[in-house]
Design a protein around this motif. Structure first.
Motif, PDB file in Angstrom:
ATOM      1  N   ASP A  65      22.271  32.491  37.921  1.00 44.51           N
ATOM      2  CA  ASP A  65      21.002  33.108  38.320  1.00 44.51           C
ATOM      3  C   ASP A  65      19.801  32.311  37.822  1.00 44.51           C
ATOM      4  O   ASP A  65      18.780  32.221  38.494  1.00 44.51           O
ATOM      5  CB  ASP A  65      20.911  34.543  37.800  1.00 44.51           C
ATOM      6  N   ASN A  66      19.907  31.715  36.623  1.00 48.13           N
ATOM      7  CA  ASN A  66      18.791  30.921  36.090  1.00 48.13           C
ATOM      8  C   ASN A  66      18.542  29.697  36.955  1.00 48.13           C
ATOM      9  O   ASN A  66      17.397  29.301  37.152  1.00 48.13           O
ATOM     10  CB  ASN A  66      19.070  30.507  34.641  1.00 48.13           C
ATOM     11  N   GLY A  67      19.599  29.074  37.449  1.00 39.33           N
ATOM     12  CA  GLY A  67      19.450  27.917  38.323  1.00 39.33           C
ATOM     13  C   GLY A  67      18.757  28.277  39.622  1.00 39.33           C
ATOM     14  O   GLY A  67      17.931  27.511  40.132  1.00 39.33           O
ATOM     15  N   LEU A  68      19.085  29.444  40.148  1.00 38.93           N
ATOM     16  CA  LEU A  68      18.441  29.907  41.378  1.00 38.93           C
ATOM     17  C   LEU A  68      16.951  30.114  41.151  1.00 38.93           C
ATOM     18  O   LEU A  68      16.127  29.634  41.922  1.00 38.93           O
ATOM     19  CB  LEU A  68      19.088  31.203  41.878  1.00 38.93           C
ATOM     20  N   GLU A  69      16.609  30.808  40.088  1.00 37.27           N
ATOM     21  CA  GLU A  69      15.193  31.065  39.836  1.00 37.27           C
ATOM     22  C   GLU A  69      14.440  29.767  39.580  1.00 37.27           C
ATOM     23  O   GLU A  69      13.315  29.587  40.056  1.00 37.27           O
ATOM     24  CB  GLU A  69      14.998  32.027  38.669  1.00 37.27           C
ATOM     25  N   ALA A  70      15.032  28.844  38.858  1.00 40.36           N
ATOM     26  CA  ALA A  70      14.379  27.551  38.607  1.00 40.36           C
ATOM     27  C   ALA A  70      14.159  26.799  39.920  1.00 40.36           C
ATOM     28  O   ALA A  70      13.094  26.202  40.130  1.00 40.36           O
ATOM     29  CB  ALA A  70      15.222  26.710  37.645  1.00 40.36           C
ATOM     30  N   TRP A  71      15.137  26.838  40.816  1.00 35.91           N
ATOM     31  CA  TRP A  71      15.013  26.183  42.118  1.00 35.91           C
ATOM     32  C   TRP A  71      13.886  26.815  42.929  1.00 35.91           C
ATOM     33  O   TRP A  71      13.056  26.123  43.521  1.00 35.91           O
ATOM     34  CB  TRP A  71      16.348  26.279  42.854  1.00 35.91           C
ATOM     35  N   LEU A  72      13.844  28.137  42.935  1.00 36.64           N
ATOM     36  CA  LEU A  72      12.789  28.850  43.659  1.00 36.64           C
ATOM     37  C   LEU A  72      11.409  28.522  43.077  1.00 36.64           C
ATOM     38  O   LEU A  72      10.456  28.277  43.821  1.00 36.64           O
ATOM     39  CB  LEU A  72      13.031  30.360  43.610  1.00 36.64           C
ATOM     40  N   ARG A  73      11.303  28.510  41.748  1.00 34.13           N
ATOM     41  CA  ARG A  73      10.028  28.189  41.090  1.00 34.13           C
ATOM     42  C   ARG A  73       9.562  26.791  41.463  1.00 34.13           C
ATOM     43  O   ARG A  73       8.383  26.574  41.730  1.00 34.13           O
ATOM     44  CB  ARG A  73      10.159  28.288  39.570  1.00 34.13           C
ATOM     45  N   ARG A  74      10.488  25.830  41.467  1.00 33.48           N
ATOM     46  CA  ARG A  74      10.127  24.451  41.813  1.00 33.48           C
ATOM     47  C   ARG A  74       9.563  24.381  43.220  1.00 33.48           C
ATOM     48  O   ARG A  74       8.570  23.691  43.473  1.00 33.48           O
ATOM     49  CB  ARG A  74      11.362  23.544  41.684  1.00 33.48           C
ATOM     50  N   ILE A  75      10.176  25.105  44.128  1.00 35.04           N
ATOM     51  CA  ILE A  75       9.685  25.113  45.512  1.00 35.04           C
ATOM     52  C   ILE A  75       8.281  25.717  45.573  1.00 35.04           C
ATOM     53  O   ILE A  75       7.394  25.168  46.233  1.00 35.04           O
ATOM     54  CB  ILE A  75      10.663  25.864  46.438  1.00 35.04           C
ATOM     55  N   ILE A  76       8.058  26.809  44.877  1.00 44.33           N
ATOM     56  CA  ILE A  76       6.741  27.458  44.892  1.00 44.33           C
ATOM     57  C   ILE A  76       5.693  26.566  44.235  1.00 44.33           C
ATOM     58  O   ILE A  76       4.573  26.423  44.747  1.00 44.33           O
ATOM     59  CB  ILE A  76       6.797  28.852  44.229  1.00 44.33           C
ATOM     60  N   VAL A  77       6.028  25.932  43.121  1.00 50.64           N
ATOM     61  CA  VAL A  77       5.080  25.030  42.464  1.00 50.64           C
ATOM     62  C   VAL A  77       4.728  23.879  43.399  1.00 50.64           C
ATOM     63  O   VAL A  77       3.547  23.543  43.574  1.00 50.64           O
ATOM     64  CB  VAL A  77       5.649  24.509  41.124  1.00 50.64           C
ATOM     65  N   ASN A  78       5.739  23.287  44.023  1.00 52.62           N
ATOM     66  CA  ASN A  78       5.466  22.185  44.953  1.00 52.62           C
ATOM     67  C   ASN A  78       4.623  22.644  46.135  1.00 52.62           C
ATOM     68  O   ASN A  78       3.731  21.926  46.587  1.00 52.62           O
ATOM     69  CB  ASN A  78       6.774  21.550  45.437  1.00 52.62           C
ATOM     70  N   GLU A  79       4.884  23.830  46.613  1.00 50.48           N
ATOM     71  CA  GLU A  79       4.097  24.375  47.722  1.00 50.48           C
ATOM     72  C   GLU A  79       2.653  24.613  47.288  1.00 50.48           C
ATOM     73  O   GLU A  79       1.709  24.347  48.036  1.00 50.48           O
ATOM     74  CB  GLU A  79       4.731  25.679  48.230  1.00 50.48           C
ATOM     75  N   ALA A  80       2.459  25.100  46.061  1.00 47.47           N
ATOM     76  CA  ALA A  80       1.103  25.313  45.545  1.00 47.47           C
ATOM     77  C   ALA A  80       0.360  23.988  45.421  1.00 47.47           C
ATOM     78  O   ALA A  80      -0.826  23.897  45.777  1.00 47.47           O
ATOM     79  CB  ALA A  80       1.154  26.022  44.187  1.00 47.47           C
ATOM     80  N   LEU A  81       1.044  22.953  44.951  1.00 43.81           N
ATOM     81  CA  LEU A  81       0.408  21.638  44.847  1.00 43.81           C
ATOM     82  C   LEU A  81       0.052  21.097  46.228  1.00 43.81           C
ATOM     83  O   LEU A  81      -1.023  20.527  46.418  1.00 43.81           O
ATOM     84  CB  LEU A  81       1.319  20.668  44.102  1.00 43.81           C
ATOM     85  N   GLN A  82       0.927  21.286  47.193  1.00 43.17           N
ATOM     86  CA  GLN A  82       0.625  20.863  48.563  1.00 43.17           C
ATOM     87  C   GLN A  82      -0.576  21.629  49.111  1.00 43.17           C
ATOM     88  O   GLN A  82      -1.429  21.064  49.793  1.00 43.17           O
ATOM     89  CB  GLN A  82       1.832  21.064  49.477  1.00 43.17           C
ATOM     90  N   TYR A  83      -0.643  22.913  48.812  1.00 43.14           N
ATOM     91  CA  TYR A  83      -1.768  23.722  49.253  1.00 43.14           C
ATOM     92  C   TYR A  83      -3.072  23.186  48.656  1.00 43.14           C
ATOM     93  O   TYR A  83      -4.085  23.056  49.356  1.00 43.14           O
ATOM     94  CB  TYR A  83      -1.561  25.187  48.847  1.00 43.14           C
ATOM     95  N   LEU A  84      -3.054  22.881  47.350  1.00 42.31           N
ATOM     96  CA  LEU A  84      -4.257  22.351  46.708  1.00 42.31           C
ATOM     97  C   LEU A  84      -4.678  21.023  47.341  1.00 42.31           C
ATOM     98  O   LEU A  84      -5.860  20.794  47.573  1.00 42.31           O
ATOM     99  CB  LEU A  84      -4.021  22.170  45.204  1.00 42.31           C
ATOM    100  N   ARG A  85      -3.710  20.165  47.631  1.00 42.97           N
ATOM    101  CA  ARG A  85      -4.029  18.888  48.284  1.00 42.97           C
ATOM    102  C   ARG A  85      -4.628  19.120  49.669  1.00 42.97           C
ATOM    103  O   ARG A  85      -5.624  18.503  50.028  1.00 42.97           O
ATOM    104  CB  ARG A  85      -2.762  18.031  48.422  1.00 42.97           C
ATOM    105  N   ALA A  86      -4.016  19.994  50.438  1.00 43.41           N
ATOM    106  CA  ALA A  86      -4.454  20.245  51.812  1.00 43.41           C
ATOM    107  C   ALA A  86      -5.849  20.862  51.858  1.00 43.41           C
ATOM    108  O   ALA A  86      -6.578  20.671  52.828  1.00 43.41           O
ATOM    109  CB  ALA A  86      -3.456  21.155  52.520  1.00 43.41           C
ATOM    110  N   ASN A  87      -6.201  21.585  50.836  1.00 47.50           N
ATOM    111  CA  ASN A  87      -7.504  22.244  50.804  1.00 47.50           C
ATOM    112  C   ASN A  87      -8.506  21.484  49.951  1.00 47.50           C
ATOM    113  O   ASN A  87      -9.475  22.052  49.464  1.00 47.50           O
ATOM    114  CB  ASN A  87      -7.350  23.683  50.317  1.00 47.50           C
ATOM    115  N   ARG A  88      -8.232  20.222  49.776  1.00 48.03           N
ATOM    116  CA  ARG A  88      -9.135  19.292  49.092  1.00 48.03           C
ATOM    117  C   ARG A  88      -9.454  19.699  47.668  1.00 48.03           C
ATOM    118  O   ARG A  88     -10.508  19.374  47.139  1.00 48.03           O
ATOM    119  CB  ARG A  88     -10.405  19.083  49.901  1.00 48.03           C
ATOM    120  N   SER A  89      -8.562  20.452  47.050  1.00 46.95           N
ATOM    121  CA  SER A  89      -8.712  20.733  45.627  1.00 46.95           C
ATOM    122  C   SER A  89      -8.110  19.583  44.839  1.00 46.95           C
ATOM    123  O   SER A  89      -8.263  19.514  43.632  1.00 46.95           O
ATOM    124  CB  SER A  89      -8.017  22.041  45.260  1.00 46.95           C
ATOM    125  N   LEU A  90      -7.381  18.718  45.513  1.00 52.45           N
ATOM    126  CA  LEU A  90      -6.864  17.487  44.914  1.00 52.45           C
ATOM    127  C   LEU A  90      -7.557  16.333  45.625  1.00 52.45           C
ATOM    128  O   LEU A  90      -7.680  16.371  46.831  1.00 52.45           O
ATOM    129  CB  LEU A  90      -5.343  17.380  45.089  1.00 52.45           C
TER     130      LEU A  90
END
Length: 184
Positions: A65-90
């Protein structure tokens, strides 16, 4: 339990996908909200992240279960970073003076300090500081990994983390936490 749920999600079972979403959405929403302050933006990051989860779940090898949650978190973090880039926050990093920056509201209405109040302060950090702080202090990335993720130098990552910590410490001191803690 999660292993069966993952297997059902891999087969495209919509009920299992909803169960997986329901089980992790609140925690992952808070992860998203640490990177993008606006709740509707954080919801968008969460939904886009789960779309990626369901598209790539067939590649996920369940260990625990810990591996699943870590995998999900990584996807969400990467998605958040992509969102920041796309919205010129990066790029996130501008030479901004932090002395005058104050949180939008008083997230520490009383002198007690708990996780929710710290979370509120972290959310008030400027975007660059907040992003590096979250990646380093909360997600456990190294400065090298952060530099690669954000296309910055390791020294910039270290500098942003240092500035984030200093600003958080300043805010805590301004709200009387240091004095309260020392006398308690």
């Amino acid at each position: 339990m999660d292993q069966q749920l993952i297997e059902q999600c891999k087969r495209g079972n919509a009920f299992a996908q909803k169960r997986l979403f329901d089980q992790y959405a609140n925690r992952l929403f808070r992860v998203s909200l640490r990177y993008v302050r606006n709740e509707s933006d954080a919801e968008e990051v969460l939904m886009n992240g789960f779309m990626k989860v369901f598209r790539s779940i067939s590649n996920f090898a369940y260990r625990d279960d810990n591996g699943l949650e870590a995998w999900l978190r990584r996807i969400i973090v990467n998605e958040a970073l992509q969102y920041l880039r796309a919205n010129r926050s990066l790029p996130l990093f501008q030479s901004e003076e932090t002395a005058g920056i104050q949180p939008d509201s008083n997230p520490l209405p009383d002198m007690g300090l708990d996780a929710e109040r710290i979370y509120a302060l972290i959310r008030e950090l400027p975007t660059g500081y907040r992003t590096v702080f979250n990646l380093y202090a909360i997600e456990g990335y190294t400065h090298r990994e952060i530099a690669e993720q954000l296309s910055i130098s390791e020294n910039t990552s270290k500098s942003q983390l240092s500035k984030a910590r200093a600003l958080l410490q300043q805010w805590l001191t301004n709200y009387g936490y240091e004095a309260t803690r020392r006398t308690s």
